[in-house]
Design a protein around this motif. Structure first.
Motif, PDB file in Angstrom:
ATOM      1  N   ARG A 146      63.399  68.506   1.637  1.00 23.49           N
ATOM      2  CA  ARG A 146      62.908  67.855   2.860  1.00 23.49           C
ATOM      3  C   ARG A 146      61.538  67.236   2.655  1.00 23.49           C
ATOM      4  NH1 ARG A 146      64.984  67.770   7.750  1.00 23.49           N
ATOM      5  NH2 ARG A 146      66.525  69.370   7.222  1.00 23.49           N
ATOM      6  N   GLU A 147      60.780  67.753   1.679  1.00 22.17           N
ATOM      7  CA  GLU A 147      59.472  67.170   1.395  1.00 22.17           C
ATOM      8  C   GLU A 147      59.576  65.896   0.571  1.00 22.17           C
ATOM      9  OE1 GLU A 147      56.988  70.073  -0.416  1.00 22.17           O
ATOM     10  OE2 GLU A 147      57.480  71.644   1.041  1.00 22.17           O
ATOM     11  N   SER A 148      60.739  65.665  -0.036  1.00 24.11           N
ATOM     12  CA  SER A 148      60.918  64.500  -0.903  1.00 24.11           C
ATOM     13  C   SER A 148      61.754  63.394  -0.270  1.00 24.11           C
ATOM     14  CB  SER A 148      61.591  64.932  -2.215  1.00 24.11           C
ATOM     15  OG  SER A 148      60.785  65.858  -2.914  1.00 24.11           O
ATOM     16  N   TYR A 149      62.518  63.730   0.792  1.00 27.35           N
ATOM     17  CA  TYR A 149      63.387  62.716   1.395  1.00 27.35           C
ATOM     18  C   TYR A 149      63.738  63.139   2.813  1.00 27.35           C
ATOM     19  CZ  TYR A 149      67.110  59.212   1.741  1.00 27.35           C
ATOM     20  OH  TYR A 149      67.879  58.141   2.119  1.00 27.35           O
ATOM     21  N   ASP A 150      63.889  62.170   3.686  1.00 28.50           N
ATOM     22  CA  ASP A 150      64.266  62.434   5.075  1.00 28.50           C
ATOM     23  C   ASP A 150      65.746  62.787   5.124  1.00 28.50           C
ATOM     24  OD1 ASP A 150      64.755  62.536   7.759  1.00 28.50           O
ATOM     25  OD2 ASP A 150      63.971  60.535   8.216  1.00 28.50           O
ATOM     26  N   LEU A 151      66.049  64.055   5.317  1.00 28.24           N
ATOM     27  CA  LEU A 151      67.427  64.515   5.290  1.00 28.24           C
ATOM     28  C   LEU A 151      68.228  64.092   6.514  1.00 28.24           C
ATOM     29  CD1 LEU A 151      67.010  68.123   3.842  1.00 28.24           C
ATOM     30  CD2 LEU A 151      67.237  65.933   2.640  1.00 28.24           C
ATOM     31  N   ASP A 152      67.572  63.490   7.494  1.00 28.34           N
ATOM     32  CA  ASP A 152      68.288  62.977   8.663  1.00 28.34           C
ATOM     33  C   ASP A 152      68.776  61.551   8.451  1.00 28.34           C
ATOM     34  OD1 ASP A 152      67.948  65.316  10.163  1.00 28.34           O
ATOM     35  OD2 ASP A 152      65.920  64.713  10.759  1.00 28.34           O
ATOM     36  N   GLU A 153      68.441  60.966   7.292  1.00 24.98           N
ATOM     37  CA  GLU A 153      68.947  59.634   6.949  1.00 24.98           C
ATOM     38  C   GLU A 153      70.427  59.725   6.586  1.00 24.98           C
ATOM     39  OE1 GLU A 153      67.561  56.462   6.717  1.00 24.98           O
ATOM     40  OE2 GLU A 153      65.940  57.329   7.920  1.00 24.98           O
ATOM     41  N   PRO A 154      71.189  58.648   6.784  1.00 28.47           N
ATOM     42  CA  PRO A 154      72.606  58.667   6.380  1.00 28.47           C
ATOM     43  C   PRO A 154      72.739  58.904   4.877  1.00 28.47           C
ATOM     44  CG  PRO A 154      72.137  56.788   7.807  1.00 28.47           C
ATOM     45  CD  PRO A 154      70.811  57.392   7.451  1.00 28.47           C
ATOM     46  N   SER A 155      73.851  59.502   4.488  1.00 31.23           N
ATOM     47  CA  SER A 155      74.085  59.769   3.073  1.00 31.23           C
ATOM     48  C   SER A 155      74.448  58.478   2.334  1.00 31.23           C
ATOM     49  CB  SER A 155      75.198  60.802   2.915  1.00 31.23           C
ATOM     50  OG  SER A 155      75.356  61.157   1.566  1.00 31.23           O
ATOM     51  N   ASP A 156      74.555  58.587   1.023  1.00 30.12           N
ATOM     52  CA  ASP A 156      74.880  57.430   0.190  1.00 30.12           C
ATOM     53  C   ASP A 156      76.383  57.194   0.144  1.00 30.12           C
ATOM     54  OD1 ASP A 156      74.923  59.954  -1.320  1.00 30.12           O
ATOM     55  OD2 ASP A 156      75.608  58.711  -2.983  1.00 30.12           O
ATOM     56  N   ILE A 157      76.766  55.956  -0.030  1.00 32.99           N
ATOM     57  CA  ILE A 157      78.154  55.578  -0.279  1.00 32.99           C
ATOM     58  C   ILE A 157      78.134  54.501  -1.349  1.00 32.99           C
ATOM     59  CG2 ILE A 157      80.265  54.570   0.673  1.00 32.99           C
ATOM     60  CD1 ILE A 157      79.513  55.696   3.386  1.00 32.99           C
ATOM     61  N   TYR A 158      78.669  54.841  -2.512  1.00 34.17           N
ATOM     62  CA  TYR A 158      78.705  53.909  -3.639  1.00 34.17           C
ATOM     63  C   TYR A 158      77.336  53.298  -3.947  1.00 34.17           C
ATOM     64  CZ  TYR A 158      83.813  54.145  -3.698  1.00 34.17           C
ATOM     65  OH  TYR A 158      85.113  54.579  -3.794  1.00 34.17           O
ATOM     66  N   GLY A 159      76.329  54.139  -3.944  1.00 36.57           N
ATOM     67  CA  GLY A 159      75.028  53.674  -4.432  1.00 36.57           C
ATOM     68  C   GLY A 159      74.030  53.239  -3.394  1.00 36.57           C
ATOM     69  N   GLY A 160      74.303  53.425  -2.127  1.00 30.42           N
ATOM     70  CA  GLY A 160      73.347  53.037  -1.100  1.00 30.42           C
ATOM     71  C   GLY A 160      72.425  54.189  -0.733  1.00 30.42           C
ATOM     72  N   GLY A 161      71.656  54.023   0.327  1.00 33.27           N
ATOM     73  CA  GLY A 161      70.843  55.095   0.882  1.00 33.27           C
ATOM     74  C   GLY A 161      69.904  55.750  -0.106  1.00 33.27           C
ATOM     75  N   ILE A 162      70.052  57.050  -0.282  1.00 35.62           N
ATOM     76  CA  ILE A 162      69.142  57.832  -1.110  1.00 35.62           C
ATOM     77  C   ILE A 162      69.157  57.370  -2.570  1.00 35.62           C
ATOM     78  CG2 ILE A 162      70.862  59.625  -1.583  1.00 35.62           C
ATOM     79  CD1 ILE A 162      68.565  61.650  -1.525  1.00 35.62           C
ATOM     80  N   VAL A 163      70.297  56.853  -3.032  1.00 35.70           N
ATOM     81  CA  VAL A 163      70.355  56.359  -4.413  1.00 35.70           C
ATOM     82  C   VAL A 163      69.460  55.137  -4.566  1.00 35.70           C
ATOM     83  CG1 VAL A 163      71.853  55.377  -6.190  1.00 35.70           C
ATOM     84  CG2 VAL A 163      72.646  57.313  -4.821  1.00 35.70           C
TER      85      VAL A 163
ATOM     86  N   PHE B  25      74.443  61.962  -3.673  1.00 34.69           N
ATOM     87  CA  PHE B  25      73.212  62.428  -3.024  1.00 34.69           C
ATOM     88  C   PHE B  25      72.667  63.748  -3.579  1.00 34.69           C
ATOM     89  CE2 PHE B  25      76.559  64.282  -0.414  1.00 34.69           C
ATOM     90  CZ  PHE B  25      76.084  65.557  -0.144  1.00 34.69           C
ATOM     91  N   PRO B  26      73.495  64.733  -4.001  1.00 41.81           N
ATOM     92  CA  PRO B  26      72.873  65.946  -4.547  1.00 41.81           C
ATOM     93  C   PRO B  26      72.066  65.658  -5.814  1.00 41.81           C
ATOM     94  CG  PRO B  26      75.160  66.349  -3.954  1.00 41.81           C
ATOM     95  CD  PRO B  26      74.967  64.872  -3.937  1.00 41.81           C
ATOM     96  N   THR B  27      72.630  64.842  -6.715  1.00 40.29           N
ATOM     97  CA  THR B  27      71.937  64.516  -7.952  1.00 40.29           C
ATOM     98  C   THR B  27      70.694  63.683  -7.662  1.00 40.29           C
ATOM     99  OG1 THR B  27      74.006  64.580  -9.202  1.00 40.29           O
ATOM    100  CG2 THR B  27      72.167  63.408 -10.200  1.00 40.29           C
ATOM    101  N   ALA B  28      70.836  62.694  -6.798  1.00 36.51           N
ATOM    102  CA  ALA B  28      69.684  61.843  -6.468  1.00 36.51           C
ATOM    103  C   ALA B  28      68.584  62.661  -5.797  1.00 36.51           C
ATOM    104  CB  ALA B  28      70.124  60.701  -5.556  1.00 36.51           C
ATOM    105  N   LEU B  29      68.970  63.559  -4.909  1.00 37.38           N
ATOM    106  CA  LEU B  29      67.989  64.385  -4.213  1.00 37.38           C
ATOM    107  C   LEU B  29      67.267  65.305  -5.188  1.00 37.38           C
ATOM    108  CD1 LEU B  29      66.939  64.768  -1.370  1.00 37.38           C
ATOM    109  CD2 LEU B  29      68.730  66.477  -0.983  1.00 37.38           C
ATOM    110  N   SER B  30      68.009  65.893  -6.133  1.00 35.34           N
ATOM    111  CA  SER B  30      67.372  66.767  -7.125  1.00 35.34           C
ATOM    112  C   SER B  30      66.407  65.987  -7.994  1.00 35.34           C
ATOM    113  CB  SER B  30      68.433  67.456  -7.989  1.00 35.34           C
ATOM    114  OG  SER B  30      69.043  66.555  -8.891  1.00 35.34           O
ATOM    115  N   ALA B  31      66.721  64.724  -8.270  1.00 40.41           N
ATOM    116  CA  ALA B  31      65.826  63.894  -9.068  1.00 40.41           C
ATOM    117  C   ALA B  31      64.538  63.573  -8.311  1.00 40.41           C
ATOM    118  CB  ALA B  31      66.531  62.603  -9.475  1.00 40.41           C
ATOM    119  N   LEU B  32      64.653  63.296  -7.022  1.00 36.26           N
ATOM    120  CA  LEU B  32      63.460  63.036  -6.216  1.00 36.26           C
ATOM    121  C   LEU B  32      62.564  64.269  -6.159  1.00 36.26           C
ATOM    122  CD1 LEU B  32      65.025  60.960  -3.290  1.00 36.26           C
ATOM    123  CD2 LEU B  32      63.432  60.124  -5.036  1.00 36.26           C
ATOM    124  N   VAL B  33      63.185  65.450  -6.041  1.00 36.19           N
ATOM    125  CA  VAL B  33      62.412  66.689  -6.078  1.00 36.19           C
ATOM    126  C   VAL B  33      61.710  66.820  -7.428  1.00 36.19           C
ATOM    127  CG1 VAL B  33      62.548  69.211  -6.046  1.00 36.19           C
ATOM    128  CG2 VAL B  33      63.862  67.875  -4.394  1.00 36.19           C
ATOM    129  N   GLY B  34      62.430  66.497  -8.504  1.00 37.20           N
ATOM    130  CA  GLY B  34      61.839  66.571  -9.833  1.00 37.20           C
ATOM    131  C   GLY B  34      60.670  65.631 -10.014  1.00 37.20           C
TER     132      GLY B  34
END
Length: 400
Positions: free
Chosen positions: A67-84, A277-286
Motif C-alpha cells: 500500500r505504500e508503493s501503489y494505490d491498491l484501490d486502483e483497477p487491476s491490470d489487464i494485458y499490461g495496463g494499470g499497475i504494469v 499485478f502480483p509480480t508488478a506490485l512486488s517489483a514496486l515494493v522492491g
C-alpha cells in the motif's frame, strides 16, 4: 543464489555443475541441495536470505508493504495496463530511457530486444562474451528461437576490451554487455573501460544493449547514478527479482519506437500475460525497499570479503582467493584448494550443526582440487561484523 530456478533454463542446476555424473552422484547432489536449502531456511545467521526460498505465506507477506508503493484501490491490470504501466514508467525514469516494457522473463526480454535491433541494423549477429547469460544458460535460444547469430568476442574471465570489440574480425549489428558479468565473478569494467568499449562498438556502427540483470547494484563501483550508466546503451534490460527480491519478471528500456515494437514481439512470444499485478506490485515494493539499500550491501560485501581472506589465512588454509579481491557488487566468488564435494559437505554441516550458514550457495568444481562458490551479502549480512565472519570461517575449516 546459484540454485535459483531462474530464467536460465536450468531449474535446480548450478553453474559449473558437471552434466554427466552417474546416478549415485546425481542423487547425492540432489540430497545435499535439499539439505543446504533446509539449512538455509533454518539458519539463524546467514549473509543473505533470498525471498524465493521462503514459504508461500512469507512470499505473500511481501505485499503487506504494497500500500505504500501503489494505490491498491486502483483497477487491476489487464494485458499490461494499470499497475504494469506504472512499473514500466517507473523503471524507464530510473534508467533515463524514453519508455520501457514489462516481460515475464529476462530471457524473453533480451531475445525480443536483440531481434528488434537485428531488424533495424540489418545484421542478426550479436557480439557478446562467451560467459554471457544467453551463451551459457539459455539452451541456444538466440539461434534456435530468434534466428540470431552469437559471436564470442572473448572467453577470458573479464569484460571485453575496446580493442577486442574494435578489431573483431566479423561484422555485427549489436554488442551485448552483461553488467556485471556473473559467471566471471560478478565483474565490472571501470567507467573509462566501459565508455571505451561502447565507443568502439559505435565506431563499427553497432548498437549497444546492456544485459543489466544486476545493474541495480553497479552504481557504487562506477560512481555514477543508474541513468548515467544506462545512457551509454541504446537499450537496457533489468531483472525485477535478482536484486529487488520481487516475484519475477524483467523490464526492457530504450527508445519509445523500439519499446513499442518489443511489445508486439512480446505478444508473439507469449509474454502478453492476462494479469501480472502480483509480480508488478512486488517489483514496486522492491524498488522502494531494496533499491535504496543496495549500496549498503555492496559496501558491506567488501568488509565480508576482506574478513574471509583474513579468516582463511588465520585458519591455516594454504591458498584461497576472493574474486574480485574488492567486490564490484554485493556478490563475489570464493575459491579454495579443496575438493568441491568436501567443501559442500562442510558448508551444509556447519549450517545444520551451528545454525550459522556461512556459505549458502553451491560449491562447484573450479578445476582439479579446486572448489568455487558464490557469496551474496544482503540485509541479513549487515548484522555480521568482520570478527563474526572470521569466527565462522574457523568453524567451516574445522569441518573440512
Amino acid at each position: 543464489m546459484s540454485d535459483t530456478a531462474d530464467e536460465c533454463g536450468r531449474p535446480g542446476e548450478e553453474p559449473g555443475t558437471d552434466q554427466g555424473p552417474d546416478q549415485a552422484t546425481e542423487q547425492g547432489g540432489k540430497e545435499r541441495r535439499q539439505r543446504r536449502r533446509a539449512a538455509l531456511r533454518g539458519a539463524e545467521r546467514v549473509l543473505a536470505r533470498p525471498g524465493y526460498l521462503g514459504t508461500v505465506g512469507q512470499r505473500l507477506a511481501l505485499l503487506d508493504e504494497a500500500r505504500e508503493s501503489y494505490d491498491l484501490d486502483e483497477p487491476s491490470d489487464i494485458y499490461g495496463g494499470g499497475i504494469v504501466e506504472t512499473l514500466e514508467e517507473r523503471v524507464a525514469g530510473l534508467l533515463g530511457k524514453e519508455a520501457a516494457a514489462f516481460f515475464p522473463t529476462g530471457t524473453m526480454a533480451q531475445q525480443v530486444a536483440l531481434r528488434c535491433w537485428a531488424g533495424r541494423t540489418g545484421n542478426p549477429a550479436v557480439a557478446l562474451h562467451a560467459l554471457a547469460h544467453p551463451e551459457v544458460h539459455e539452451r541456444n535460444a538466440f539461434s534456435v528461437v530468434s534466428g540470431l547469430r552469437p559471436l564470442r568476442v572473448t572467453s577470458e574471465p573479464r569484460m571485453p576490451t575496446a580493442d577486442e570489440v574494435r578489431d573483431f574480425d566479423e561484422p555485427f549489428g549489436t554488442l551485448m554487455l552483461e553488467l556485471p558479468l556473473r559467471d566471471a565473478g560478478f565483474v565490472l569494467p571501470t567507467w573509462e573501460e566501459l565508455s571505451e568499449v561502447v565507443g568502439a562498438a559505435r565506431e563499427r556502427d553497432a548498437v549497444v544493449h546492456f544485459d543489466g540483470a544486476r545493474l541495480w547494484e553497479s552504481t557504487t563501483h562506477f560512481g555514477r547514478p543508474l541513468d548515467e550508466i544506462a545512457d551509454l546503451a541504446d537499450s537496457v534490460y533489468v531483472s525485477l527479482y535478482k536484486s529487488l527480491d520481487g516475484y519475477g519478471g524483467a523490464v526492457l528500456a530504450g527508445p519509445r519506437t523500439l519499446v513499442e515494437e518489443a511489445k508486439a514481439w512480446r505478444h508473439r512470444y507469449g509474454g502478453a500475460v492476462f494479469q501480472q499485478f502480483p509480480t508488478a506490485l512486488s517489483a514496486l515494493v522492491g524498488l522502494d525497499r531494496e533499491l535504496p539499500r543496495l549500496p549498503e550491501y555492496v559496501a558491506h560485501a567488501r568488509v565480508v570479503a576482506a574478513a574471509l581472506r583474513e579468516g582463511f589465512a588465520a585458519a591455516g588454509v594454504p591458498w584461497t582467493r576472493v574474486h574480485p579481491e574488492v567486490p564490484h557488487t554485493n556478490e563475489f566468488q570464493v575459491w579454495l584448494p579443496y575438493d568441491h564435494e568436501a567443501a559442500a559437505e562442510a558448508a551444509v554441516r556447519q549450517g545444520e550443526e551451528t545454525r550459522t550458514l556461512l556459505f549458502a550457495d553451491a560449491w562447484n568444481r573450479g578445476g582439479p582440487g579446486l572448489a568455487v562458490t558464490e557469496v551474496s551479502v544482503r540485509a541479513a549480512g549487515l548484522e555480521w561484523t568482520a570478527d563474526d565472519v572470521k569466527a565462522a570461517v574457523a568453524e567451516f575449516v574445522g569441518r573440512l
